[in-house]
Design a protein around this motif. Structure first.
Motif, short mmCIF file in Angstrom:
data_model
loop_
_atom_site.label_atom_id
_atom_site.label_comp_id
_atom_site.label_asym_id
_atom_site.label_seq_id
_atom_site.Cartn_x
_atom_site.Cartn_y
_atom_site.Cartn_z
N ALA A 150 -1.58 -7.92 3.05
CA ALA A 150 -2.15 -6.58 2.96
C ALA A 150 -3.62 -6.60 3.38
O ALA A 150 -4.36 -7.54 3.07
N VAL A 151 -4.03 -5.55 4.08
CA VAL A 151 -5.41 -5.50 4.59
C VAL A 151 -6.41 -5.22 3.47
O VAL A 151 -7.62 -5.44 3.64
N GLN A 152 -5.94 -4.73 2.30
CA GLN A 152 -6.87 -4.30 1.26
C GLN A 152 -7.58 -5.47 0.58
O GLN A 152 -8.67 -5.31 0.07
N GLY A 153 -6.93 -6.63 0.53
CA GLY A 153 -7.59 -7.80 -0.05
C GLY A 153 -7.35 -8.00 -1.52
O GLY A 153 -7.28 -9.13 -2.00
N THR A 154 -7.24 -6.93 -2.30
CA THR A 154 -6.97 -7.03 -3.73
C THR A 154 -5.78 -6.16 -4.09
O THR A 154 -5.54 -5.13 -3.44
N VAL A 155 -5.06 -6.54 -5.12
CA VAL A 155 -3.89 -5.77 -5.53
C VAL A 155 -4.28 -4.36 -6.00
O VAL A 155 -3.62 -3.38 -5.63
N PRO A 156 -5.33 -4.20 -6.82
CA PRO A 156 -5.69 -2.83 -7.23
C PRO A 156 -6.00 -1.92 -6.05
O PRO A 156 -5.58 -0.76 -6.02
N ALA A 157 -6.73 -2.43 -5.06
CA ALA A 157 -7.04 -1.61 -3.88
C ALA A 157 -5.77 -1.28 -3.10
O ALA A 157 -5.60 -0.17 -2.60
N LEU A 158 -4.89 -2.28 -3.00
CA LEU A 158 -3.61 -2.05 -2.30
C LEU A 158 -2.81 -0.96 -3.01
O LEU A 158 -2.30 -0.04 -2.36
N LEU A 159 -2.70 -1.05 -4.33
CA LEU A 159 -1.90 -0.08 -5.08
C LEU A 159 -2.47 1.32 -4.90
O LEU A 159 -1.72 2.30 -4.78
N GLU A 160 -3.78 1.43 -4.89
CA GLU A 160 -4.41 2.74 -4.72
C GLU A 160 -4.03 3.37 -3.39
O GLU A 160 -3.69 4.56 -3.31
N GLU A 161 -4.07 2.57 -2.32
CA GLU A 161 -3.77 3.11 -0.99
C GLU A 161 -2.27 3.27 -0.76
O GLU A 161 -1.84 4.20 -0.06
#
Length: 443
Positions: free
Chosen positions: A389-400
């Motif tokens: 995932a491009v977000q780098g962190t799971v919380p950021a990924l879940l948000e997007e």
């Protein structure tokens, strides 16, 4: 245990020239196109996918001593043969052009790409329905097979008869059999209708002339009054296609007769090399337009695994698929795949192609790939997919992921929660899935 019967691969036609001689002939066929490719690549500022401007045409015609029409045709043929690559609005030499003078395989591959795209090189006659043109294209392999088996000139009336028979078979295969009023087997209440008119002999003759002229334009055959003859290049190309079909028929995968979805599923467990060999064999048994249409039809479906594999197969098609792939960029579920395909087609390194995607498109693709893994892969692979995932962190990924609007978001998050070994992250995924499901995020 039953033993699978196999058919022997066909032998090369008698008198087939060595590859060096075939490559020499291919260089002759593409000589003017290579000159146009060198001119366009050296000029640097290309026209993208649009026709060359009038000023470019005049300048190229003067410098190359060709007519403007021949320059325009050479530009189109150079793109289809993979001699040039488009990087935005800039034209660069393709690897085949760079290897043109020293690599016979590059030359023959370039010519075969042009041969496969003959119906794009030679514009179909005006005023003819697209269905009739498509049927003629689908019948051409049988025409080529007869020419190859005949090993010499074949009268045009014989080819016309074969084309008509094949078109009639296509109608029958599609169950285009009209009911006459009161005919046995007609559904109750059937109203009298005029039977659908079969293509006329005149139409078939016009389409055959178009096909033969198109094949002659790419150097596959020669036309003389009343008959046609395969060139050595055309003879060799038909033999190569037949060999691919026979090899596929006796291979362990053997997906040659499968529809696109079945073929792709059959290739899902193969490594990239054998999978590409299966794609090439499957494609060789079909016309390029029908194969591309079938693959894109599968890609529009709900199975994310088949969507990704369909675009892998389209990479094997190459240049002839470019207009159709470009046309589906506006389709939300196909857009990320189409953008990546086009970036690689235009010369981007596969590892860098992701840069053409927006953050939202990359997230959508991540969810789609996760859906494919959840449906067909192992749980460990699904967890490892988080690292891509491009977000780098799971919380950021879940948000997007919650905001991206993929129809499989809830199922993907639930599957990840069930598979992830970290209880805290699994809980966050379940919460995100619940929020999307209840309207707290776009579903």
């Amino acid at each position: 245990m039953t033993t699978r019967r196999t058919r022997p691969a066909p032998r090369p036609p008698e008198g087939t020239p060595p590859r060096t001689e075939l490559a020499r002939q291919a260089r002759e066929v593409l000589a003017a196109d290579v000159r146009v490719a060198h001119w366009a690549a050296a000029d640097g500022a290309g026209p993208g996918t649009a026709p060359l401007s009038a000023a470019d045409l005049d300048r190229a015609a003067a410098e190359l001593r060709l007519t403007p029409d021949r320059v325009l045709a050479g530009w189109d043929r150079a793109r289809l043969a993979g001699l040039v690559e488009l990087h935005g609005d800039t034209v660069r030499p393709g690897w085949r052009l760079r290897a043109w003078d020293r690599d016979d395989s590059a030359v023959l591959r370039g010519w075969v790409a042009l041969f496969d795209a003959w119906s794009l090189v030679h514009v179909s006659p005006e005023g003819i329905e697209a269905t009739a043109v498509a049927e003629a294209i689908e019948a051409v392999p049988q025409v080529l097979s007869l020419l190859q088996l005949s090993a010499g000139p074949v009268p045009v009336p014989v080819l016309l008869d074969l084309l008509g028979q094949r078109v009639a078979e296509l109608h029958e295969e599609r169950c285009e059999v009209p009911y006459a009023p009161g005919a046995e087997g007609a559904p109750a209440g059937t109203q009298p209708v005029a039977p659908a008119a079969a293509p006329s002999d005149e139409l078939n003759a016009l389409l055959l002339d178009w096909a033969l002229e198109g094949l002659a334009a790419v150097g596959a055959l020669t036309l003389e009054p009343g008959h046609a003859t395969l060139t050595p290049l055309g003879n060799w190309a038909v033999w190569v296609k037949l060999e691919q079909i026979c090899v596929a028929a006796q291979s362990p995968a053997g997906n040659i007769e499968q529809p696109a979805a079945g073929m792709l599923l059959g290739c899902a467990s193969l490594t990239p090399g054998p999978a590409r060999a299966e794609y090439r064999a499957w494609l060789a048994a079909r016309t390029v337009p029908s194969a591309v249409a079938e693959l894109l039809g599968v890609a529009r479906g709900e199975d994310a695994l088949l969507r990704g594999l369909a675009f892998e197969a389209l990479r094997v098609v190459g240049a002839p698929a470019e207009p159709e792939v470009r046309a589906v960029v506006a389709h939300p579920s196909l857009r990320p795949y189409a953008l990546l395909w086009l970036a690689e087609y235009e010369g981007a390194d596969p590892d860098d192609a992701q840069e053409v995607l927006s953050r939202e498109e990359a997230t959508w693709l991540w969810v789609d790939t996760a859906a494919a893994v959840a449906d067909h892969g192992e749980t460990g692979l699904l967890v490892r997919h988080l690292d891509s995932a491009v977000q780098g962190t799971v919380p950021a990924l879940l948000e997007e992921v919650r905001a991206v609007g993929h129809p499989r978001t809830v199922q993907v998050l639930v599957a990840l929660a069930a598979a992830h070994p970290d209880p805290a992250l699994a809980k966050a995924m379940r919460r995100a899935a619940f929020q999307v499901h209840t309207g707290g995020g776009r579903a």
